[in-house]
Design a protein around this motif. Structure first.
Motif, PDB file in Angstrom:
ATOM      1  N   TYR A   1      40.875  38.321  37.695  1.00  0.00           N
ATOM      2  CA  TYR A   1      42.034  37.453  38.203  1.00  0.00           C
ATOM      3  C   TYR A   1      43.387  38.128  37.565  1.00  0.00           C
ATOM      4  O   TYR A   1      44.335  38.344  38.192  1.00  0.00           O
ATOM      5  CB  TYR A   1      42.201  36.098  38.251  1.00  0.00           C
ATOM      6  N   GLN A   2      43.240  38.222  36.254  1.00  0.00           N
ATOM      7  CA  GLN A   2      44.353  38.542  35.502  1.00  0.00           C
ATOM      8  C   GLN A   2      44.680  40.175  35.731  1.00  0.00           C
ATOM      9  O   GLN A   2      45.727  40.598  35.705  1.00  0.00           O
ATOM     10  CB  GLN A   2      44.027  38.486  33.749  1.00  0.00           C
ATOM     11  N   HIS A   3      43.732  40.808  36.144  1.00  0.00           N
ATOM     12  CA  HIS A   3      43.689  42.331  36.392  1.00  0.00           C
ATOM     13  C   HIS A   3      44.537  42.208  37.557  1.00  0.00           C
ATOM     14  O   HIS A   3      45.459  43.104  37.851  1.00  0.00           O
ATOM     15  CB  HIS A   3      42.350  42.843  36.352  1.00  0.00           C
TER      16      HIS A   3
ATOM     17  N   TYR B   1      37.891  35.155  35.504  1.00  0.00           N
ATOM     18  CA  TYR B   1      39.213  35.148  35.031  1.00  0.00           C
ATOM     19  C   TYR B   1      40.028  36.490  34.608  1.00  0.00           C
ATOM     20  O   TYR B   1      41.005  36.576  34.887  1.00  0.00           O
ATOM     21  CB  TYR B   1      39.286  33.814  33.792  1.00  0.00           C
ATOM     22  N   SER B   2      39.059  37.240  34.061  1.00  0.00           N
ATOM     23  CA  SER B   2      39.550  38.604  33.694  1.00  0.00           C
ATOM     24  C   SER B   2      40.128  39.362  34.878  1.00  0.00           C
ATOM     25  O   SER B   2      41.147  40.287  34.986  1.00  0.00           O
ATOM     26  CB  SER B   2      38.729  39.121  32.579  1.00  0.00           C
TER      27      SER B   2
ATOM     28  N   THR C   1      48.210  41.550  37.551  1.00  0.00           N
ATOM     29  CA  THR C   1      49.101  42.481  36.678  1.00  0.00           C
ATOM     30  C   THR C   1      49.226  43.897  37.394  1.00  0.00           C
ATOM     31  O   THR C   1      50.264  44.505  36.847  1.00  0.00           O
ATOM     32  CB  THR C   1      48.637  42.713  35.351  1.00  0.00           C
TER      33      THR C   1
ATOM     34  N   TYR D   1      46.580  36.540  27.713  1.00  0.00           N
ATOM     35  CA  TYR D   1      46.949  35.871  28.979  1.00  0.00           C
ATOM     36  C   TYR D   1      46.517  34.443  28.555  1.00  0.00           C
ATOM     37  O   TYR D   1      45.795  34.130  27.745  1.00  0.00           O
ATOM     38  CB  TYR D   1      46.418  36.453  30.180  1.00  0.00           C
ATOM     39  N   ASP D   2      47.139  33.482  29.239  1.00  0.00           N
ATOM     40  CA  ASP D   2      47.124  32.215  29.085  1.00  0.00           C
ATOM     41  C   ASP D   2      45.641  31.744  29.307  1.00  0.00           C
ATOM     42  O   ASP D   2      44.981  32.453  30.077  1.00  0.00           O
ATOM     43  CB  ASP D   2      47.774  31.363  29.843  1.00  0.00           C
TER      44      ASP D   2
ATOM     45  N   THR E   1      47.403  31.489  42.505  1.00  0.00           N
ATOM     46  CA  THR E   1      46.740  30.965  41.112  1.00  0.00           C
ATOM     47  C   THR E   1      45.484  31.358  41.191  1.00  0.00           C
ATOM     48  O   THR E   1      44.659  31.597  42.142  1.00  0.00           O
ATOM     49  CB  THR E   1      47.194  29.502  40.990  1.00  0.00           C
ATOM     50  N   PHE E   2      44.765  31.252  40.040  1.00  0.00           N
ATOM     51  CA  PHE E   2      43.366  31.450  39.897  1.00  0.00           C
ATOM     52  C   PHE E   2      42.505  30.436  40.849  1.00  0.00           C
ATOM     53  O   PHE E   2      41.623  30.697  41.493  1.00  0.00           O
ATOM     54  CB  PHE E   2      43.025  31.374  38.485  1.00  0.00           C
TER      55      PHE E   2
ATOM     56  N   ASN F   1      43.831  42.810  26.418  1.00  0.00           N
ATOM     57  CA  ASN F   1      45.002  42.042  27.302  1.00  0.00           C
ATOM     58  C   ASN F   1      44.874  40.605  26.637  1.00  0.00           C
ATOM     59  O   ASN F   1      43.939  40.005  26.459  1.00  0.00           O
ATOM     60  CB  ASN F   1      44.850  42.103  28.685  1.00  0.00           C
TER      61      ASN F   1
END
Length: 210
Positions: free
Chosen positions: A55-57, A52-53, A60, A165-166, A67-68, A163
């Motif tokens: 994906y967030q990277h 998940y991290s 951004t 995030y949701d 979506t994930f 960071n």
């Protein structure tokens, strides 16, 4: 790895750090070819949180359109063929190996087995990210001892790259936990020790290197 530094003309210790080496199919053989006696440190994070991290990277730092959950599904559909291409020709470059490897990178047992097919287990030290986050000074001391270095007692350990995030949905997290369960078991078997993110998984075998 100890090398001769041309500018200062005396032996120095140098190293390199990147999360990509552990995952990329051809990295282990290339490192072994050039540095067969190198010492290696692997830092492993809960694969669910890591995915998940990652994906967030991606979202951004690029125009990542998925979506994930969509990214995971696309990886399941496309990555096997991409990975096979790399093993048949490691010199090719396919950006999808980075964009669609959220799940694959967390299959730590597979990657560790590949590295241990080239290097002796005594050359490789594994730490969990969770333990490093909790007690960085202790992990630092163990890492320097493994490398045969004197620790810098003035070293400061400040959190970096934090960071917000949701949170991951409970349904997706449960799916990921189930997905990684056999890989966690294989990793525990190889290490001969439990994992912070899977304390209920008990080792059945111990680590055997080359």
């Amino acid at each position: 790895q100890q090398v001769k530094a041309r500018l200062i003309r005396k032996p120095v210790i140098t190293g390199e750090a990147t999360p990509n080496y552990f995952f990329y199919p051809a990295a282990a053989s290339r490192v072994w070819h050039h540095l067969p006696n190198v010492k290696l440190i692997v830092l492993l994070r809960n694969p669910v949180d890591r995915a998940y991290s990652h994906y967030q990277h991606l979202i951004t730092r690029s125009a990542y359109p998925y979506t994930f959950e969509e990214a995971i599904q696309k990886e399941l559909e496309e990555l096997p063929a991409i990975r096979d291409r790399y093993f048949s020709n490691p010199l090719i470059h396919d950006y999808r190996l980075t964009r669609f490897s959220l799940l694959e990178r967390g299959k730590y047992s597979n990657h560790l087995a590949r590295w241990l097919s080239y290097f002796a287990s005594q050359q490789l030290k594994v730490f969990s990210s969770e333990r490093f986050f909790q007690d960085p000074a202790r992990v630092y001391q163990e890492a320097t001892a493994f490398l045969g270095l004197d620790p810098d007692h003035k070293q400061e350990f400040k959190p970096r790259n934090i960071n917000q995030y949701d949170p991951l949905s409970s349904e997706t997290r449960e799916w990921l936990v189930n997905f990684y369960r056999p890989y966690n078991q294989a990793l525990v078997n190889r290490l001969g020790a439990s994992l912070p993110w899977a304390p209920d998984v008990k080792p059945e075998t111990s680590l055997h290197g080359k």
